[in-house]
Motif scaffolding. Structure first.
Motif, PDB file in Angstrom:
ATOM      1  N   ALA B 178       0.828  -1.200   0.000  1.00 28.54           N
ATOM      2  CA  ALA B 178       0.000   0.000   0.000  1.00 28.54           C
ATOM      3  C   ALA B 178       0.868   1.258   0.000  1.00 28.54           C
ATOM      4  CB  ALA B 178      -0.932  -0.012   1.215  1.00 28.54           C
ATOM      5  N   LEU B 179       1.934   1.239   0.790  1.00 30.33           N
ATOM      6  CA  LEU B 179       2.849   2.392   0.829  1.00 30.33           C
ATOM      7  C   LEU B 179       3.472   2.624  -0.549  1.00 30.33           C
ATOM      8  CD1 LEU B 179       4.548   4.547   2.371  1.00 30.33           C
ATOM      9  CD2 LEU B 179       6.210   2.749   2.844  1.00 30.33           C
ATOM     10  N   PHE B 180       3.949   1.550  -1.168  1.00 26.97           N
ATOM     11  CA  PHE B 180       4.577   1.703  -2.490  1.00 26.97           C
ATOM     12  C   PHE B 180       3.560   2.200  -3.517  1.00 26.97           C
ATOM     13  CE2 PHE B 180       7.518  -1.891  -0.952  1.00 26.97           C
ATOM     14  CZ  PHE B 180       8.440  -0.995  -0.453  1.00 26.97           C
ATOM     15  N   VAL B 181       2.323   1.710  -3.448  1.00 30.81           N
ATOM     16  CA  VAL B 181       1.292   2.144  -4.407  1.00 30.81           C
ATOM     17  C   VAL B 181       1.026   3.642  -4.247  1.00 30.81           C
ATOM     18  CG1 VAL B 181      -1.161   1.946  -5.017  1.00 30.81           C
ATOM     19  CG2 VAL B 181       0.193  -0.122  -4.648  1.00 30.81           C
ATOM     20  N   VAL B 182       0.905   4.081  -3.000  1.00 33.05           N
ATOM     21  CA  VAL B 182       0.625   5.501  -2.741  1.00 33.05           C
ATOM     22  C   VAL B 182       1.779   6.383  -3.232  1.00 33.05           C
ATOM     23  CG1 VAL B 182       0.529   7.160  -0.843  1.00 33.05           C
ATOM     24  CG2 VAL B 182      -1.017   5.204  -0.852  1.00 33.05           C
ATOM     25  N   LEU B 183       3.013   5.959  -2.946  1.00 39.22           N
ATOM     26  CA  LEU B 183       4.162   6.756  -3.387  1.00 39.22           C
ATOM     27  C   LEU B 183       4.283   6.740  -4.911  1.00 39.22           C
ATOM     28  CD1 LEU B 183       6.807   5.798  -0.668  1.00 39.22           C
ATOM     29  CD2 LEU B 183       5.360   7.829  -0.787  1.00 39.22           C
ATOM     30  N   PHE B 184       3.923   5.610  -5.506  1.00 38.48           N
ATOM     31  CA  PHE B 184       3.933   5.504  -6.969  1.00 38.48           C
ATOM     32  C   PHE B 184       2.948   6.510  -7.576  1.00 38.48           C
ATOM     33  CE2 PHE B 184       2.586   3.564 -11.019  1.00 38.48           C
ATOM     34  CZ  PHE B 184       3.807   3.263 -11.580  1.00 38.48           C
ATOM     35  N   ILE B 185       1.751   6.598  -6.986  1.00 44.95           N
ATOM     36  CA  ILE B 185       0.750   7.549  -7.478  1.00 44.95           C
ATOM     37  C   ILE B 185       1.245   8.987  -7.295  1.00 44.95           C
ATOM     38  CG2 ILE B 185      -1.586   8.455  -7.106  1.00 44.95           C
ATOM     39  CD1 ILE B 185      -2.389   5.571  -6.340  1.00 44.95           C
ATOM     40  N   ASP B 186       1.821   9.280  -6.120  1.00 50.55           N
ATOM     41  CA  ASP B 186       2.343  10.637  -5.873  1.00 50.55           C
ATOM     42  C   ASP B 186       3.387  11.010  -6.917  1.00 50.55           C
ATOM     43  OD1 ASP B 186       0.757  11.114  -3.730  1.00 50.55           O
ATOM     44  OD2 ASP B 186       2.253  10.633  -2.210  1.00 50.55           O
ATOM     45  N   GLN B 187       4.299  10.073  -7.188  1.00 50.32           N
ATOM     46  CA  GLN B 187       5.349  10.368  -8.169  1.00 50.32           C
ATOM     47  C   GLN B 187       4.755  10.498  -9.569  1.00 50.32           C
ATOM     48  OE1 GLN B 187       9.125   8.624  -8.041  1.00 50.32           O
ATOM     49  NE2 GLN B 187       9.353   8.920  -5.853  1.00 50.32           N
ATOM     50  N   TRP B 188       3.749   9.681  -9.833  1.00 51.98           N
ATOM     51  CA  TRP B 188       3.079   9.729 -11.137  1.00 51.98           C
ATOM     52  C   TRP B 188       2.453  11.102 -11.369  1.00 51.98           C
ATOM     53  CZ3 TRP B 188       2.470   5.917 -14.966  1.00 51.98           C
ATOM     54  CH2 TRP B 188       1.542   6.216 -15.968  1.00 51.98           C
ATOM     55  N   MET B 189       1.772  11.636 -10.333  1.00 51.14           N
ATOM     56  CA  MET B 189       1.100  12.925 -10.468  1.00 51.14           C
ATOM     57  C   MET B 189       2.097  14.067 -10.644  1.00 51.14           C
ATOM     58  SD  MET B 189      -1.871  11.770 -10.368  1.00 51.14           S
ATOM     59  CE  MET B 189      -2.931  13.219 -10.385  1.00 51.14           C
ATOM     60  N   GLN B 190       3.282  13.923 -10.039  1.00 54.54           N
ATOM     61  CA  GLN B 190       4.278  14.986 -10.149  1.00 54.54           C
ATOM     62  C   GLN B 190       5.023  14.944 -11.471  1.00 54.54           C
ATOM     63  OE1 GLN B 190       6.961  14.541  -6.844  1.00 54.54           O
ATOM     64  NE2 GLN B 190       5.281  14.655  -5.368  1.00 54.54           N
ATOM     65  N   ALA B 191       5.093  13.764 -12.098  1.00 56.60           N
ATOM     66  CA  ALA B 191       5.950  13.596 -13.266  1.00 56.60           C
ATOM     67  C   ALA B 191       5.278  14.105 -14.535  1.00 56.60           C
ATOM     68  CB  ALA B 191       6.313  12.119 -13.423  1.00 56.60           C
ATOM     69  N   LYS B 192       6.087  14.727 -15.408  1.00 56.85           N
ATOM     70  CA  LYS B 192       5.581  15.136 -16.715  1.00 56.85           C
ATOM     71  C   LYS B 192       5.607  13.945 -17.669  1.00 56.85           C
ATOM     72  CE  LYS B 192       5.420  19.824 -16.362  1.00 56.85           C
ATOM     73  NZ  LYS B 192       5.431  19.926 -14.916  1.00 56.85           N
ATOM     74  N   ASN B 193       6.612  13.098 -17.461  1.00 54.87           N
ATOM     75  CA  ASN B 193       6.798  11.965 -18.350  1.00 54.87           C
ATOM     76  C   ASN B 193       6.618  10.666 -17.557  1.00 54.87           C
ATOM     77  OD1 ASN B 193       7.980   9.877 -19.954  1.00 54.87           O
ATOM     78  ND2 ASN B 193       9.026  11.458 -21.151  1.00 54.87           N
ATOM     79  N   HIS B 194       5.714   9.806 -18.014  1.00 52.69           N
ATOM     80  CA  HIS B 194       5.414   8.594 -17.254  1.00 52.69           C
ATOM     81  C   HIS B 194       6.209   7.373 -17.702  1.00 52.69           C
ATOM     82  CE1 HIS B 194       2.490  10.939 -15.286  1.00 52.69           C
ATOM     83  NE2 HIS B 194       1.695  11.048 -16.335  1.00 52.69           N
ATOM     84  N   LEU B 195       7.108   7.589 -18.648  1.00 52.08           N
ATOM     85  CA  LEU B 195       7.896   6.473 -19.162  1.00 52.08           C
ATOM     86  C   LEU B 195       8.718   5.762 -18.065  1.00 52.08           C
ATOM     87  CD1 LEU B 195       7.574   5.788 -22.112  1.00 52.08           C
ATOM     88  CD2 LEU B 195       9.824   6.745 -22.564  1.00 52.08           C
ATOM     89  N   PRO B 196       9.423   6.509 -17.181  1.00 50.40           N
ATOM     90  CA  PRO B 196      10.189   5.827 -16.133  1.00 50.40           C
ATOM     91  C   PRO B 196       9.309   4.949 -15.236  1.00 50.40           C
ATOM     92  CG  PRO B 196      10.912   8.095 -16.294  1.00 50.40           C
ATOM     93  CD  PRO B 196       9.699   7.965 -17.186  1.00 50.40           C
ATOM     94  N   ALA B 197       8.170   5.480 -14.790  1.00 51.81           N
ATOM     95  CA  ALA B 197       7.292   4.703 -13.911  1.00 51.81           C
ATOM     96  C   ALA B 197       6.789   3.450 -14.615  1.00 51.81           C
ATOM     97  CB  ALA B 197       6.116   5.570 -13.462  1.00 51.81           C
ATOM     98  N   LEU B 198       6.366   3.614 -15.884  1.00 55.00           N
ATOM     99  CA  LEU B 198       5.850   2.467 -16.636  1.00 55.00           C
ATOM    100  C   LEU B 198       6.943   1.445 -16.892  1.00 55.00           C
ATOM    101  CD1 LEU B 198       3.497   4.248 -19.194  1.00 55.00           C
ATOM    102  CD2 LEU B 198       2.847   2.742 -17.304  1.00 55.00           C
TER     103      LEU B 198
END
Lengths: 109, 244
Positions: B178-198
């Motif tokens: 759950a912690l990793f999912v929440v931090l993943f979403i936070d980073q996703w919202m801040q990022a302009k480019n989603h390629l690294p997360a994906l």
């Protein structure tokens, strides 16, 4: 039990663990200018690694058995919706975890 | 005295800023630590509180300590031990690589910050910015120290109560996911480019399917590194065009 050997095992684990954590800092010490490529990695690795850690924390889920990973998927979806809606870390994590515990203890056991 | 005052003016606010962020890790480490303490204590060779304290204090790595229970039971050779540790903890190489800039100028605390760079500490510190007016080094230090304390406490409590506990905690380990999912979403919202997360998510899923749970992390890391290197140009140019 051979206490001496056990102590040595623990020290080796501690030392090698510290090595894996410190190696990048030894290769790129703070005193020198960090290469641009490493600066780039510092920016793009965190989201990639956290994505990897989600999978790592779920790696032992038995997708082919019993619950087929349904509780995991449901709870991740709930966490995502809650988090985008309320934007409160503790609410998202707390609700997701309690729901997960309920699902695997009472519904999918 | 003035020296002390000057110091405490930095320290207390840093501790206050760090604590709320670590609450999810508090929950996770207490229970995962207890699991470890119980497991270690239930070995028929009797690893009591001394061993639990020693391991949580100087190793401070969750999945590695679970693996260590098996290594101790088998009394494996030191070379085997070193190789297993290297394989299980190779992912930590990535953490240091992306903290080189952040951990710069943290002085004497740097050694401890590096020692305590667990999955969870890394995720928190790479996701959250240091709050305004808070000294960076102390903030990082307290996030690391608090997490370390939670882990030691969890391990020791587990070892002391052993298997006497009747509370059904099945599934509590999901708090880390759950912690990793929440931090993943936070980073996703801040990022302009989603390629690294994906890239991270898909490479890990792909390698898990191909190589299985015990062997997927190192190939996944290599693929992430290669793909992020290949995509460097498009990712960086997009960042610039968005005013980075």
């Amino acid at each position: 039990m051979d206490s001496k050997h056990s102590i040595l095992i623990i020290c080796v684990i501690a030392a090698v663990t510290f090595l894996t954590r410190s190696l990048p800092f030894l290769i790129f010490p703070g005193s020198r200018k960090t290469p641009k490529y490493v600066l780039y990695l510092g920016k793009v690795l965190p989201p990639a690694i956290i994505g990897m850690l989600i999978v790592y924390s779920l790696k032992d889920t038995e997708v082919l058995l019993s619950s087929h990973g349904i509780p995991e998927l449901v709870c991740i979806a709930v966490i995502a919706v809650l988090h985008l809606w309320k934007k409160n870390v503790l609410v998202s994590i707390g609700a997701g975890t309690v729901l997960y515990m309920f699902l695997i203890q009472q519904v999918f056991y | 005295m003035t020296q002390l005052n000057k110091h405490s003016k930095k320290i207390i606010p840093a501790l206050k800023a760090a604590f709320p962020l670590t609450i999810p890790v508090l929950t996770g480490y207490l229970f995962l630590g207890m699991g470890f303490g119980i497991l270690l204590g239930s070995q028929d060779k009797g690893y009591g509180l001394f061993w639990t304290l020693l391991m949580s204090l100087i190793i401070f790595a969750g999945s590695m300590q679970y693996a260590a229970v098996g290594i101790l039971a088998a009394q494996a050779s030191l070379v085997q031990t070193a190789i297993m540790t290297l394989l299980i903890n190779a992912r930590h190489l990535f953490y240091g690589l992306s903290m080189i800039e952040k951990y710069k100028d943290t002085g004497k605390k740097k050694l401890y910050l590096i020692f305590g760079l667990t999955d969870e500490t890394y995720s928190l510190l790479s996701s959250y910015k240091v709050p305004d007016g808070i000294e960076k080094g102390w903030f990082y230090f307290f996030v690391t120290l608090l997490n370390h304390c939670y882990w030691i406490a969890g391990c020791c409590i587990g070892n002391l109560i052993g298997t006497n506990v009747s509370f059904n905690s099945d599934g509590i380990e999901f708090v880390m996911t759950a912690l990793f999912v929440v931090l993943f979403i936070d980073q996703w919202m801040q990022a302009k480019n989603h390629l690294p997360a994906l890239t991270g998510l898909l490479a890990a899923v792909g390698c898990l399917l191909l190589f299985g749970a015990d062997n997927f992390i190192i190939p996944a890391m290599l693929i992430i590194l290669v793909l992020l290197s290949i995509f460097r140009k498009p990712i960086e140019s997009e960042k610039q065009s968005h005013g980075f």
